[in-house]
Scaffold this active site. Structure first.
Site, PDB file in Angstrom:
ATOM      1  N   ASP A  13       0.804  -1.231   0.000  1.00  0.00           N
ATOM      2  CA  ASP A  13       0.000   0.000   0.000  1.00  0.00           C
ATOM      3  C   ASP A  13       0.829   1.270   0.000  1.00  0.00           C
ATOM      4  O   ASP A  13       0.440   2.293   0.572  1.00  0.00           O
ATOM      5  CB  ASP A  13      -0.966   0.009   1.216  1.00  0.00           C
ATOM      6  N   GLU A  14       1.962   1.223  -0.659  1.00  0.00           N
ATOM      7  CA  GLU A  14       2.859   2.390  -0.702  1.00  0.00           C
ATOM      8  C   GLU A  14       2.399   3.424  -1.728  1.00  0.00           C
ATOM      9  O   GLU A  14       2.930   4.543  -1.762  1.00  0.00           O
ATOM     10  CB  GLU A  14       4.298   1.953  -1.045  1.00  0.00           C
ATOM     11  N   LYS A  16       1.710   2.160  -5.155  1.00  0.00           N
ATOM     12  CA  LYS A  16       2.237   1.603  -6.416  1.00  0.00           C
ATOM     13  C   LYS A  16       1.306   1.905  -7.599  1.00  0.00           C
ATOM     14  O   LYS A  16       1.756   2.304  -8.672  1.00  0.00           O
ATOM     15  CB  LYS A  16       2.426   0.074  -6.279  1.00  0.00           C
ATOM     16  N   ASN A  38      -5.224 -10.163  -3.745  1.00  0.00           N
ATOM     17  CA  ASN A  38      -4.884  -9.614  -2.422  1.00  0.00           C
ATOM     18  C   ASN A  38      -4.428  -8.161  -2.582  1.00  0.00           C
ATOM     19  O   ASN A  38      -4.471  -7.375  -1.650  1.00  0.00           O
ATOM     20  CB  ASN A  38      -3.795 -10.447  -1.719  1.00  0.00           C
ATOM     21  N   GLY A  40      -4.613  -4.267  -3.838  1.00  0.00           N
ATOM     22  CA  GLY A  40      -5.612  -3.234  -4.106  1.00  0.00           C
ATOM     23  C   GLY A  40      -4.833  -1.992  -4.475  1.00  0.00           C
ATOM     24  O   GLY A  40      -4.198  -1.375  -3.619  1.00  0.00           O
ATOM     25  N   HIS A  41      -4.779  -1.675  -5.759  1.00  0.00           N
ATOM     26  CA  HIS A  41      -3.968  -0.554  -6.242  1.00  0.00           C
ATOM     27  C   HIS A  41      -4.895   0.585  -6.655  1.00  0.00           C
ATOM     28  O   HIS A  41      -5.679   0.446  -7.584  1.00  0.00           O
ATOM     29  CB  HIS A  41      -3.081  -1.007  -7.414  1.00  0.00           C
ATOM     30  N   GLN A 221       1.978  -6.029  -3.277  1.00  0.00           N
ATOM     31  CA  GLN A 221       2.429  -6.136  -1.879  1.00  0.00           C
ATOM     32  C   GLN A 221       3.711  -5.318  -1.694  1.00  0.00           C
ATOM     33  O   GLN A 221       3.858  -4.313  -2.349  1.00  0.00           O
ATOM     34  CB  GLN A 221       2.630  -7.610  -1.467  1.00  0.00           C
TER      35      GLN A 221
HETATM   36  P1  GDP Z   1      -0.826   0.363  -3.554  1.00  0.00           P
HETATM   37  O1  GDP Z   1      -1.419  -0.939  -3.091  1.00  0.00           O
HETATM   38  O2  GDP Z   1       0.655   0.418  -3.317  1.00  0.00           O
HETATM   39  O3  GDP Z   1      -1.197   0.709  -4.961  1.00  0.00           O
HETATM   40  O4  GDP Z   1      -1.450   1.487  -2.605  1.00  0.00           O
HETATM   41  P2  GDP Z   1      -2.991   1.625  -2.172  1.00  0.00           P
HETATM   42  O5  GDP Z   1      -3.766   2.104  -3.322  1.00  0.00           O
HETATM   43  O6  GDP Z   1      -3.470   0.382  -1.497  1.00  0.00           O
HETATM   44  O7  GDP Z   1      -2.877   2.692  -1.012  1.00  0.00           O
HETATM   45  C1  GDP Z   1      -2.336   3.964  -1.243  1.00  0.00           C
HETATM   46  C2  GDP Z   1      -3.410   5.010  -0.880  1.00  0.00           C
HETATM   47  O8  GDP Z   1      -2.819   6.272  -0.784  1.00  0.00           O
HETATM   48  C3  GDP Z   1      -4.481   5.130  -1.937  1.00  0.00           C
HETATM   49  O9  GDP Z   1      -5.693   5.489  -1.319  1.00  0.00           O
HETATM   50  C4  GDP Z   1      -3.960   6.266  -2.818  1.00  0.00           C
HETATM   51  O10 GDP Z   1      -5.007   6.961  -3.489  1.00  0.00           O
HETATM   52  C5  GDP Z   1      -3.337   7.154  -1.780  1.00  0.00           C
HETATM   53  N1  GDP Z   1      -2.166   7.923  -2.224  1.00  0.00           N
HETATM   54  C6  GDP Z   1      -1.195   7.597  -3.121  1.00  0.00           C
HETATM   55  N2  GDP Z   1      -0.233   8.536  -3.145  1.00  0.00           N
HETATM   56  C7  GDP Z   1      -0.606   9.484  -2.253  1.00  0.00           C
HETATM   57  C8  GDP Z   1      -0.001  10.704  -1.798  1.00  0.00           C
HETATM   58  O11 GDP Z   1       1.080  11.094  -2.209  1.00  0.00           O
HETATM   59  N3  GDP Z   1      -0.677  11.400  -0.837  1.00  0.00           N
HETATM   60  C9  GDP Z   1      -1.876  10.991  -0.326  1.00  0.00           C
HETATM   61  N4  GDP Z   1      -2.452  11.726   0.615  1.00  0.00           N
HETATM   62  N5  GDP Z   1      -2.470   9.854  -0.736  1.00  0.00           N
HETATM   63  C10 GDP Z   1      -1.826   9.106  -1.668  1.00  0.00           C
HETATM   64  P1  IMO Z   2      -0.944  -4.182  -2.275  1.00  0.00           P
HETATM   65  O1  IMO Z   2      -0.474  -4.709  -3.600  1.00  0.00           O
HETATM   66  C1  IMO Z   2      -0.975  -4.667   2.068  1.00  0.00           C
HETATM   67  C2  IMO Z   2      -0.934  -8.786   3.576  1.00  0.00           C
HETATM   68  C3  IMO Z   2      -2.173  -9.265   4.298  1.00  0.00           C
HETATM   69  C4  IMO Z   2      -1.554 -10.247   5.263  1.00  0.00           C
HETATM   70  C5  IMO Z   2      -0.436 -10.882   4.443  1.00  0.00           C
HETATM   71  C6  IMO Z   2      -0.810 -12.211   3.791  1.00  0.00           C
HETATM   72  O2  IMO Z   2      -2.241  -3.473  -2.333  1.00  0.00           O
HETATM   73  O3  IMO Z   2       0.139  -3.395  -1.610  1.00  0.00           O
HETATM   74  P2  IMO Z   2      -2.358 -12.874   1.724  1.00  0.00           P
HETATM   75  O4  IMO Z   2      -3.813 -12.631   1.472  1.00  0.00           O
HETATM   76  O5  IMO Z   2      -1.454 -12.303   0.686  1.00  0.00           O
HETATM   77  O6  IMO Z   2      -2.036 -14.318   2.008  1.00  0.00           O
HETATM   78  O7  IMO Z   2      -2.047 -12.085   3.117  1.00  0.00           O
HETATM   79  O8  IMO Z   2      -0.120  -9.943   3.428  1.00  0.00           O
HETATM   80  N1  IMO Z   2      -1.178  -8.242   2.220  1.00  0.00           N
HETATM   81  C7  IMO Z   2      -1.154  -6.946   1.910  1.00  0.00           C
HETATM   82  N2  IMO Z   2      -0.977  -5.863   2.707  1.00  0.00           N
HETATM   83  N3  IMO Z   2      -1.100  -4.524   0.725  1.00  0.00           N
HETATM   84  C8  IMO Z   2      -1.239  -5.605  -0.074  1.00  0.00           C
HETATM   85  O9  IMO Z   2      -1.236  -5.513  -1.426  1.00  0.00           O
HETATM   86  C9  IMO Z   2      -1.318  -6.887   0.515  1.00  0.00           C
HETATM   87  N4  IMO Z   2      -1.485  -8.137   0.038  1.00  0.00           N
HETATM   88  C10 IMO Z   2      -1.382  -8.958   1.080  1.00  0.00           C
HETATM   89  O10 IMO Z   2      -2.824  -8.202   4.957  1.00  0.00           O
HETATM   90  O11 IMO Z   2      -0.951  -9.566   6.328  1.00  0.00           O
HETATM   91 MG    MG Z   3      -2.939  -1.620  -1.806  1.00  0.00          MG
END
Ligand code: GDP
Ligand code: IMO
Ligand code: MG
Length: 421
Positions: A13-14, A16, A38, A40-41, A221
């Site tokens: 969840d960085e 990506k 698993n 969620g981008h 991840q």
């Molecule tokens: P991913 O799994 O690495 O693609 O990241 P996620 O989408 O799960 O979580 C990142 C969250 O931060 C999402 O809700 C994005 O819309 C949000 N986001 C991404 N970059 C930024 C940023 O620079 N600032 C803020 N406030 N939100 C961001």
């Molecule tokens: P993105 O791509 C954050 C975590 C789960 C759990 C562990 C194992 O959005 O960054 P799994 O279902 O893969 O067997 O779960 O990994 N996990 C994530 N945490 N972002 C994800 O994906 C994740 N995908 C799995 O919460 O701790």
């Molecule tokens: Mg995510």
């Protein structure tokens, strides 16, 4: 040409998805190489927001080819729901999204087994996303998996044999389940898959590379969730590190070009497992509230803490990161001071090395910097960065030994500052 890789350096969840979308105009092909639903981008642009699970994040930028690679595990039912939602706003999806025949299928019984194993672990559960990821990769490695290419020939028989094996396991664990309804939507998903181009992605990708095409490999991840190098056993079941792009797409290591390592200016984690810099106080809650830190797949509140430079340095080493990308510093905009973990103290001794196991003996050693107390979300260029933020960037670059190429200052595509070419 070479393949550039973008991957998460923390526990996922960085940001990506957002950054892959931003970088997509520079590439011909975007390819996911591991993980499955698993992930969620999240992408935001023109007032719209999308969360992608199995579809690569290059799908919204023009006519780029997007590939679901062999290293991915695919759930046809979730895939069908995802593409149907996308087709409302994305033209010609089936022309631009290719799927590797060698990607493994997540069966409905994998999802059930995921839940059964978690229930069996009780308090020690991993806190998985419940999508059947572990059981699907287990079948792959134990040579019992079904692959996307299997749906093209004699599929029903292979499916029934796998399900019979899984049902024996579920019954041994006395796990109650209702397979019929899950199976119905799963087989509808199999039909949906057939609308897409199923390819021998290894041959395809290498021939495109020979033809001079550029590829961005999109990680899911994060490095600290890697099956070999993450906080085992609280990890996912695939290689999330840079090497995973080679095995997950069929690319030789010598083909890897830039490695973009992405990290949040703080740190989050979903599910169980160690997290040395976790905050349980109001500061942690502030990070959660300001950063909207709730899982995009499960809705679970994310655990929040300070950025961990010991773990980041380790991730940079394993991944061979050439350029860093920082996201969400804007979440820290109101903070008077900002902490960074520069070392761990274990049994009274300080170390900068990431240990074999992060257990309760590990204590973070913090270095504190001044906050910038400025709204960063409106900034358009590096010249506008507050002095305190510049000091923070310089400190991170010095400690991590890699330059920060991009700073993301908000969720929208436009809220992105590129510092150098
Ligand atoms: P991913 O799994 O690495 O693609 O990241 P996620 O989408 O799960 O979580 C990142 C969250 O931060 C999402 O809700 C994005 O819309 C949000 N986001 C991404 N970059 C930024 C940023 O620079 N600032 C803020 N406030 N939100 C961001
Ligand atoms: P993105 O791509 C954050 C975590 C789960 C759990 C562990 C194992 O959005 O960054 P799994 O279902 O893969 O067997 O779960 O990994 N996990 C994530 N945490 N972002 C994800 O994906 C994740 N995908 C799995 O919460 O701790
Ligand atoms: Mg995510």
């Amino acid at each position: 040409m070479s393949v550039d890789v973008l991957l998460g350096l923390q526990w996922g969840d960085e940001g990506k998805g957002k950054i892959v979308d931003v970088l997509t105009p520079h590439y011909d092909i975007i390819a996911r190489f591991q993980g499955g639903p698993n992930a969620g981008h999240t992408l935001e642009f023109e007032g719209k927001k999308f969360v992608l699970r199995s579809v690569p994040s290059g799908i919204f930028q023009g006519d780029k080819i997007n590939i679901i690679g062999n290293g991915v595990v695919l759930d046809p039912a979730l895939f069908k729901a995802e593409v149907e939602a996308l087709e409302v706003s994305c033209n010609d999806l089936a022309k631009r999204l290719y799927i590797s025949r060698k990607a493994h299928l997540i069966l409905p019984t994998h999802r059930l087994l995921d839940a059964a194993y978690e229930a069996q672990k009780g308090a020690d559960k991993i806190g998985t996303t419940g999508k059947g990821i572990g059981p699907a990769y287990t079948d792959k490695v134990s040579r019992n998996g079904l692959r996307v290419g299997d749906i093209e020939y004699n599929f029903e028989q292979k499916y029934r044999a796998a399900v019979a094996r899984h049902e024996t396991l579920l019954q041994q664990m006395s796990f109650d389940y209702d397979l019929a309804s899950l199976e119905k939507e799963w087989f509808e998903g199999i039909e949906a898959l057939k609308r897409f181009r199923l390819i021998d992605s290894d041959n395809f990708i290498n021939s495109e590379l020979r033809a001079g095409k550029t590829i961005l490999a999109e990680g899911a991840q994060g490095t600290l969730l890697d099956i070999d190098f993450g906080s085992y056993p609280f990890v996912t079941s695939s290689n999330t590190v840079c090497a995973g792009a080679c095995t997950g797409l069929g690319i030789a290591p010598s083909r890897i070009g830039k490695v973009y390592g992405i990290f949040k200016a703080y740190c989050t984690r979903v599910g169980s497992g160690p997290f040395p810099t976790e905050l349980f106080d109001t500061t942690g809650q502030t990070l959660r509230d300001r950063g909207f830190e709730y899982g995009s797949v499960t809705g679970r509140p994310r655990r929040c803490g300070w950025v961990d430079l010991v773990a980041l340095r380790y991730a940079i080493m394993i991944d061979g990161v050439t350029d860093l990308i920082m996201t969400k510093p804007d979440v820290l905009d109101t903070f008077e001071t900002i902490r960074t973990c520069v070392a761990y103290e274990i049994d009274g001794k300080e170390t900068e090395d990431f240990p074999f196991e992060i257990d309760d003996r590990v204590r973070p050693v913090f270095f504190e910097l001044a906050g910038w107390q400025t709204d960063m979300t409106k900034l358009k260029s590096e010249d506008e960065f507050p002095a305190e933020f510049n000091a923070y960037l310089i400190f991170l670059e010095k400690t991590l030994g890699v330059r920060i190429k991009i700073v993301s200052v908000g969720p929208d595509r436009e809220q992105t500052i590129v510092r150098y070419k």
